[in-house]
Design a protein around this motif. Structure first.
Motif, PDB file in Angstrom:
ATOM      1  N   GLU A 115       0.865  -1.074  -0.013  1.00  0.00           N
ATOM      2  CA  GLU A 115       0.009  -0.004  -0.197  1.00  0.00           C
ATOM      3  C   GLU A 115       0.849   1.361   0.122  1.00  0.00           C
ATOM      4  N   ASN A 116       0.435   2.290  -0.842  1.00  0.00           N
ATOM      5  CA  ASN A 116       0.862   3.545  -0.778  1.00  0.00           C
ATOM      6  C   ASN A 116       0.133   4.872  -0.580  1.00  0.00           C
ATOM      7  N   PHE A 117       0.409   5.469   0.501  1.00  0.00           N
ATOM      8  CA  PHE A 117      -0.916   6.663   0.693  1.00  0.00           C
ATOM      9  C   PHE A 117       0.190   7.955   0.542  1.00  0.00           C
ATOM     10  N   THR A 118      -0.309   9.071  -0.052  1.00  0.00           N
ATOM     11  CA  THR A 118       0.224  10.310  -0.116  1.00  0.00           C
ATOM     12  C   THR A 118      -0.882  11.305   0.100  1.00  0.00           C
ATOM     13  N   ILE A 119      -0.614  12.180   0.896  1.00  0.00           N
ATOM     14  CA  ILE A 119      -1.520  13.161   1.615  1.00  0.00           C
ATOM     15  C   ILE A 119      -0.579  14.822   1.555  1.00  0.00           C
ATOM     16  N   LYS A 120      -1.470  15.465   0.969  1.00  0.00           N
ATOM     17  CA  LYS A 120      -1.174  16.913   1.056  1.00  0.00           C
ATOM     18  C   LYS A 120      -2.409  17.721   1.234  1.00  0.00           C
ATOM     19  N   GLU A 121      -1.803  19.232   1.285  1.00  0.00           N
ATOM     20  CA  GLU A 121      -2.603  20.213   1.721  1.00  0.00           C
ATOM     21  C   GLU A 121      -2.907  20.881   0.533  1.00  0.00           C
ATOM     22  N   LYS A 122      -4.254  21.253  -0.003  1.00  0.00           N
ATOM     23  CA  LYS A 122      -4.548  22.022  -0.981  1.00  0.00           C
ATOM     24  C   LYS A 122      -5.870  22.930  -0.873  1.00  0.00           C
ATOM     25  N   ASN A 123      -5.395  24.187  -0.805  1.00  0.00           N
ATOM     26  CA  ASN A 123      -6.626  25.095  -0.461  1.00  0.00           C
ATOM     27  C   ASN A 123      -7.413  25.025   0.618  1.00  0.00           C
ATOM     28  N   GLY A 124      -6.805  24.643   1.932  1.00  0.00           N
ATOM     29  CA  GLY A 124      -7.419  24.478   3.095  1.00  0.00           C
ATOM     30  C   GLY A 124      -7.852  22.746   3.052  1.00  0.00           C
ATOM     31  N   ASP A 125      -7.841  22.007   1.942  1.00  0.00           N
ATOM     32  CA  ASP A 125      -8.258  20.660   2.373  1.00  0.00           C
ATOM     33  C   ASP A 125      -7.273  19.749   2.269  1.00  0.00           C
ATOM     34  N   LEU A 126      -7.396  18.623   2.581  1.00  0.00           N
ATOM     35  CA  LEU A 126      -6.655  17.519   2.694  1.00  0.00           C
ATOM     36  C   LEU A 126      -6.726  16.583   1.335  1.00  0.00           C
ATOM     37  N   ILE A 127      -5.730  16.295   0.672  1.00  0.00           N
ATOM     38  CA  ILE A 127      -6.161  15.672  -0.658  1.00  0.00           C
ATOM     39  C   ILE A 127      -5.056  14.337  -0.450  1.00  0.00           C
ATOM     40  N   ALA A 128      -5.806  13.112  -0.396  1.00  0.00           N
ATOM     41  CA  ALA A 128      -4.949  11.840  -0.234  1.00  0.00           C
ATOM     42  C   ALA A 128      -5.223  10.940  -1.395  1.00  0.00           C
ATOM     43  N   THR A 129      -4.317  10.114  -1.519  1.00  0.00           N
ATOM     44  CA  THR A 129      -4.469   8.971  -2.736  1.00  0.00           C
ATOM     45  C   THR A 129      -3.934   7.746  -2.005  1.00  0.00           C
ATOM     46  N   HIS A 130      -4.671   6.589  -2.416  1.00  0.00           N
ATOM     47  CA  HIS A 130      -4.226   5.384  -1.931  1.00  0.00           C
ATOM     48  C   HIS A 130      -3.932   4.191  -3.051  1.00  0.00           C
ATOM     49  N   ASP A 131      -2.775   3.825  -3.347  1.00  0.00           N
ATOM     50  CA  ASP A 131      -2.652   2.654  -4.318  1.00  0.00           C
ATOM     51  C   ASP A 131      -2.073   1.434  -3.644  1.00  0.00           C
ATOM     52  N   MET A 132      -2.821   0.309  -4.241  1.00  0.00           N
ATOM     53  CA  MET A 132      -2.394  -1.070  -3.757  1.00  0.00           C
ATOM     54  C   MET A 132      -1.792  -1.803  -4.986  1.00  0.00           C
ATOM     55  N   THR A 133      -0.948  -2.702  -4.833  1.00  0.00           N
ATOM     56  CA  THR A 133      -0.288  -3.509  -5.674  1.00  0.00           C
ATOM     57  C   THR A 133      -0.217  -5.140  -5.039  1.00  0.00           C
ATOM     58  N   LEU A 134      -0.569  -5.873  -5.856  1.00  0.00           N
ATOM     59  CA  LEU A 134      -0.635  -7.169  -5.335  1.00  0.00           C
ATOM     60  C   LEU A 134       0.457  -7.994  -6.526  1.00  0.00           C
ATOM     61  N   PHE A 135       1.597  -8.742  -5.763  1.00  0.00           N
ATOM     62  CA  PHE A 135       2.414  -9.465  -6.724  1.00  0.00           C
ATOM     63  C   PHE A 135       3.174  -8.397  -7.695  1.00  0.00           C
ATOM     64  N   GLY A 136       3.011  -7.069  -7.286  1.00  0.00           N
ATOM     65  CA  GLY A 136       3.698  -6.068  -8.178  1.00  0.00           C
ATOM     66  C   GLY A 136       2.765  -5.446  -9.328  1.00  0.00           C
ATOM     67  N   LEU A 137       1.666  -5.690  -9.109  1.00  0.00           N
ATOM     68  CA  LEU A 137       0.582  -5.503 -10.189  1.00  0.00           C
ATOM     69  C   LEU A 137      -0.450  -4.580  -9.393  1.00  0.00           C
ATOM     70  N   HIS A 138      -0.730  -3.353 -10.089  1.00  0.00           N
ATOM     71  CA  HIS A 138      -1.385  -2.338  -9.548  1.00  0.00           C
ATOM     72  C   HIS A 138      -2.863  -2.697  -9.759  1.00  0.00           C
ATOM     73  N   PHE A 139      -3.762  -2.801  -8.634  1.00  0.00           N
ATOM     74  CA  PHE A 139      -5.069  -3.072  -8.909  1.00  0.00           C
ATOM     75  C   PHE A 139      -5.796  -2.237  -8.183  1.00  0.00           C
ATOM     76  N   LEU A 140      -5.419  -1.376  -7.406  1.00  0.00           N
ATOM     77  CA  LEU A 140      -6.591  -0.106  -6.605  1.00  0.00           C
ATOM     78  C   LEU A 140      -5.985   1.216  -6.493  1.00  0.00           C
ATOM     79  N   HIS A 141      -6.706   2.014  -6.951  1.00  0.00           N
ATOM     80  CA  HIS A 141      -6.260   3.513  -6.763  1.00  0.00           C
ATOM     81  C   HIS A 141      -7.730   4.338  -6.390  1.00  0.00           C
TER      82      HIS A 141
END
Length: 102
Positions: A52-78
């Motif tokens: 799993e990889n999460f990235t969180i940043k602030e933009k215009n007073g909001d928090l923007i986050a992304t969540h990505d997952m891989t299984l056996f090195g293959l990306h399957f979720l964003h």
């Protein structure tokens, strides 16, 4: 950061490594040391090929986050999240989350 998810007769644990770079908070299970995703069944622990990889940043007073997952090195979720601050009628601060799938 250690996150545990109860499962029938077992539990899944995500040990995430935290880092900050370019005003972003990064959390990953694909880091150094013990970071990773594990399945615990009784006293047995198995490291899973799930990351799993999460990235969180602030933009215009909001928090923007992304969540990505891989299984056996293959990306399957964003998932993209927007976290806003909302003031209710009693002037109490409430954090609302929303998720969008791409």
């Amino acid at each position: 950061m250690n996150i545990a998810l109860p499962l029938p007769f077992s539990s899944m644990h995500g040990i995430l490594q935290l880092s900050a770079e370019n005003e972003r908070l990064n959390l990953t299970s694909n880091g150094d040391g013990d970071s990773g995703t594990y399945l615990a069944i009784g006293r047995y622990i198995i490291k899973l090929p799930l990351h799993e990889n999460f990235t969180i940043k602030e933009k215009n007073g909001d928090l923007i986050a992304t969540h990505d997952m891989t299984l056996f090195g293959l990306h399957f979720l964003h998932i993209d999240y927007v976290i806003k601050e909302k003031i209710n009628s009693n002037q109490l601060k409430i954090i609302r989350t929303g998720a969008l799938r791409q």
